[in-house]
Design a protein around this motif. Structure first.
Motif, PDB file in Angstrom:
ATOM      1  N   LEU A 154       0.598  -1.136  -0.054  1.00  0.00           N
ATOM      2  CA  LEU A 154      -0.119   0.062  -0.065  1.00  0.00           C
ATOM      3  C   LEU A 154       0.814   1.308   0.016  1.00  0.00           C
ATOM      4  N   CYS A 155       2.016   1.183   0.789  1.00  0.00           N
ATOM      5  CA  CYS A 155       2.784   2.318   0.724  1.00  0.00           C
ATOM      6  C   CYS A 155       3.611   2.706  -0.650  1.00  0.00           C
ATOM      7  N   SER A 156       4.009   1.485  -1.471  1.00  0.00           N
ATOM      8  CA  SER A 156       4.317   1.580  -2.637  1.00  0.00           C
ATOM      9  C   SER A 156       3.245   2.027  -3.782  1.00  0.00           C
ATOM     10  N   LEU A 157       1.959   1.744  -3.410  1.00  0.00           N
ATOM     11  CA  LEU A 157       1.006   2.041  -4.311  1.00  0.00           C
ATOM     12  C   LEU A 157       0.386   3.391  -4.034  1.00  0.00           C
ATOM     13  N   LEU A 158       0.498   3.904  -2.750  1.00  0.00           N
ATOM     14  CA  LEU A 158       0.109   5.084  -2.713  1.00  0.00           C
ATOM     15  C   LEU A 158       1.184   5.739  -1.450  1.00  0.00           C
ATOM     16  N   PRO A 159       2.193   6.250  -2.131  1.00  0.00           N
ATOM     17  CA  PRO A 159       3.414   6.767  -1.340  1.00  0.00           C
ATOM     18  C   PRO A 159       3.123   8.114  -0.585  1.00  0.00           C
ATOM     19  N   PHE A 160       2.089   8.617  -0.899  1.00  0.00           N
ATOM     20  CA  PHE A 160       2.033   9.916  -0.076  1.00  0.00           C
ATOM     21  C   PHE A 160       0.824  10.007   0.838  1.00  0.00           C
ATOM     22  N   ASN A 161       0.465   8.645   1.194  1.00  0.00           N
ATOM     23  CA  ASN A 161      -0.575   8.520   2.116  1.00  0.00           C
ATOM     24  C   ASN A 161      -0.031   8.233   3.674  1.00  0.00           C
ATOM     25  N   PRO A 162      -0.151   9.142   4.562  1.00  0.00           N
ATOM     26  CA  PRO A 162       0.395   8.828   5.811  1.00  0.00           C
ATOM     27  C   PRO A 162      -0.173   8.120   6.632  1.00  0.00           C
ATOM     28  N   TRP A 163      -1.465   7.409   6.389  1.00  0.00           N
ATOM     29  CA  TRP A 163      -2.093   6.586   7.233  1.00  0.00           C
ATOM     30  C   TRP A 163      -1.559   5.341   7.028  1.00  0.00           C
ATOM     31  N   HIS A 164      -1.305   4.946   5.792  1.00  0.00           N
ATOM     32  CA  HIS A 164      -0.613   3.695   5.344  1.00  0.00           C
ATOM     33  C   HIS A 164       0.768   3.470   6.273  1.00  0.00           C
ATOM     34  N   PHE A 211       7.569   6.091  10.689  1.00  0.00           N
ATOM     35  CA  PHE A 211       7.163   7.132  11.556  1.00  0.00           C
ATOM     36  C   PHE A 211       7.767   8.481  10.994  1.00  0.00           C
ATOM     37  N   ILE A 212       8.859   8.449  10.620  1.00  0.00           N
ATOM     38  CA  ILE A 212       9.483   9.647  10.150  1.00  0.00           C
ATOM     39  C   ILE A 212       9.047  10.031   8.827  1.00  0.00           C
ATOM     40  N   ARG A 213       8.468   9.065   7.993  1.00  0.00           N
ATOM     41  CA  ARG A 213       7.690   9.303   6.673  1.00  0.00           C
ATOM     42  C   ARG A 213       6.246   9.825   7.264  1.00  0.00           C
ATOM     43  N   THR A 214       5.943   9.278   8.256  1.00  0.00           N
ATOM     44  CA  THR A 214       4.401   9.688   8.693  1.00  0.00           C
ATOM     45  C   THR A 214       4.766  11.165   8.960  1.00  0.00           C
ATOM     46  N   ARG A 215       5.492  11.684   9.753  1.00  0.00           N
ATOM     47  CA  ARG A 215       5.568  13.107  10.256  1.00  0.00           C
ATOM     48  C   ARG A 215       5.744  13.787   9.070  1.00  0.00           C
ATOM     49  N   LEU A 216       6.718  13.702   8.022  1.00  0.00           N
ATOM     50  CA  LEU A 216       6.758  14.477   6.989  1.00  0.00           C
ATOM     51  C   LEU A 216       5.407  14.700   6.238  1.00  0.00           C
ATOM     52  N   LEU A 217       4.823  13.561   5.821  1.00  0.00           N
ATOM     53  CA  LEU A 217       3.574  13.890   5.088  1.00  0.00           C
ATOM     54  C   LEU A 217       2.548  14.530   5.805  1.00  0.00           C
ATOM     55  N   LEU A 218       2.288  14.355   7.321  1.00  0.00           N
ATOM     56  CA  LEU A 218       1.112  15.067   7.952  1.00  0.00           C
ATOM     57  C   LEU A 218       1.672  16.564   7.869  1.00  0.00           C
ATOM     58  N   LYS A 219       2.664  16.877   8.003  1.00  0.00           N
ATOM     59  CA  LYS A 219       3.351  18.475   8.052  1.00  0.00           C
ATOM     60  C   LYS A 219       2.908  19.007   6.811  1.00  0.00           C
ATOM     61  N   ILE A 220       2.893  18.493   5.728  1.00  0.00           N
ATOM     62  CA  ILE A 220       2.613  18.747   4.444  1.00  0.00           C
ATOM     63  C   ILE A 220       1.224  18.909   4.297  1.00  0.00           C
ATOM     64  N   PHE A 228     -12.129  19.266  12.176  1.00  0.00           N
ATOM     65  CA  PHE A 228     -11.831  18.108  12.861  1.00  0.00           C
ATOM     66  C   PHE A 228     -10.629  17.153  12.200  1.00  0.00           C
ATOM     67  N   VAL A 229     -10.608  17.426  10.815  1.00  0.00           N
ATOM     68  CA  VAL A 229      -9.608  16.779  10.066  1.00  0.00           C
ATOM     69  C   VAL A 229      -8.422  17.141  10.521  1.00  0.00           C
ATOM     70  N   LEU A 230      -7.942  18.434  10.819  1.00  0.00           N
ATOM     71  CA  LEU A 230      -6.760  18.809  11.198  1.00  0.00           C
ATOM     72  C   LEU A 230      -6.561  18.411  12.656  1.00  0.00           C
ATOM     73  N   GLN A 231      -7.506  18.270  13.310  1.00  0.00           N
ATOM     74  CA  GLN A 231      -7.302  17.755  14.703  1.00  0.00           C
ATOM     75  C   GLN A 231      -6.983  16.320  14.649  1.00  0.00           C
ATOM     76  N   HIS A 232      -7.617  15.628  13.953  1.00  0.00           N
ATOM     77  CA  HIS A 232      -7.121  14.242  13.735  1.00  0.00           C
ATOM     78  C   HIS A 232      -5.707  14.009  13.505  1.00  0.00           C
ATOM     79  N   SER A 233      -5.254  14.810  12.512  1.00  0.00           N
ATOM     80  CA  SER A 233      -3.956  14.867  12.067  1.00  0.00           C
ATOM     81  C   SER A 233      -2.999  15.301  13.016  1.00  0.00           C
TER      82      SER A 233
END
Length: 311
Positions: A154-164, A211-220, A228-233
């Motif tokens: 999933l990370c390879s298919l959707l590399p910019f999705n932080p949740w995966h 977790f580093i990749r998650t942090r980078l993507l969430l900040k973008i 509420f979307v921002l609160q969840h992030s």
């Protein structure tokens, strides 16, 4: 000589025609009682489409109520009434059956149904749904490494999705906390390259990059979010920071991993890689190992790293 636009068409000054309003036939909307499809008489029809709807609704309701055996029976009956060209409903029913089998402890049957879905997958949306289904099946039966394999795909298919990425990092933490680091690789249907056994220090390193990749993507993403979307992030970002503190990489390691995992995080590249819904025939996917893991290994961090206490 007439100036262009200085003359008028005679129709401008003509009397408007009277419009005849024809009376329309009256229309009465069909009203259905709540859960009308649960009545025994609702399926007493020769219309295949109507039978399909009734049985599909019954299965959905039973699944929602936790009656997995009843839902499985309704879905199984529904399957025979679905026309060959109605692929979306067929996929929906097969997925529902797989989820029911999972809840009923029927692992092999659930995976067989997932295999049917994989043969019919024709675009990235189908593949995404299939991989998420497999993750839920493997998680239910605590086959963590197979679930990790699907999340890596999933990370390879959707590399910019932080949740995966976040989910994959959480699974790595689970492996570090458990005694399953020697669990065998996934079954023969999985990509063996993605599921090769990892040593404890490799799992630690993979958790760090996730977790580093998650942090980078969430900040973008936070730059475009609100409410509420921002609160969840923000909540997930806080959990990510806590996970990195627990993993405790050195500052040098953190900087090196951040550099590798942020190489493709440029707006042009992110737009080019948007492939939601594209045909699988036109999508070329690099494996997780090819795209990220091999680059991480080339940094030499694994050889110089001493595994911290994570328990």
């Amino acid at each position: 000589m007439e100036i262009f636009g200085s003359t008028f068409d005679d129709s401008v000054f003509s009397e408007p025609r009277e419009r005849v309003c024809e009376s329309l036939s009256s229309f009465t909307a069909k009203l259905c009682e709540a859960e009308w499809f649960c009545e025994s008489s609702s399926s007493d029809t020769d219309d295949a489409l109507e039978k399909q709807k009734v049985l599909k609704f019954r299965g959905d309701l039973a699944l929602r109520r936790g009656n997995y055996q009843g839902a499985l029976e309704a879905y199984s009956s529904c399957l025979q009434w679905i026309s060959d060209n109605n692929l979306s409903i067929r996929r929906d029913v097969l997925e529902g059956m797989a989820r029911c089998c999972t809840k009923l402890g029927q692992k092999d049957k659930a995976l067989d149904l997932a295999e049917l879905l994989s043969k019919e997958a024709s675009n990235t949306c189908h593949l995404t749904s299939l991989l998420l289904l497999k993750v839920s099946i493997y998680q239910h039966f605590e086959t963590t490494r197979s679930a990790m394999s699907c999340l890596q795909q999933l990370c390879s298919l959707l590399p910019f999705n932080p949740w995966h990425w976040f989910s994959l990092g959480q699974m790595c933490l689970q492996l570090l906390d458990s005694d399953t680091t020697t669990e065998s690789a996934a079954g023969p249907e999985e990509n063996q390259e993605e599921t090769a056994e990892l040593k404890e220090d490799q799992i630690w390193l993979k958790a760090c990059i996730c977790f580093i990749r998650t942090r980078l993507l969430l900040k973008i993403l936070q730059q475009q979010q609100s409410s509420f979307v921002l609160q969840h992030s923000e909540k997930v970002l806080q959990t990510t920071e806590e996970a990195l503190q627990r993993l405790d990489p050195t500052e040098t390691t953190l900087q090196a991993l951040t550099q590798v995992m942020s190489e493709d995080l440029v707006s042009e590249k992110m737009r080019e890689d948007f492939q939601d819904g594209e045909s699988l025939l036109s999508v070329h996917l690099q494996s997780f190992r090819e795209r990220w893991w091999n680059k991480i290994l080339l940094t030499g961090l694994l050889e110089t790293h001493q595994l911290p206490e994570t328990s």
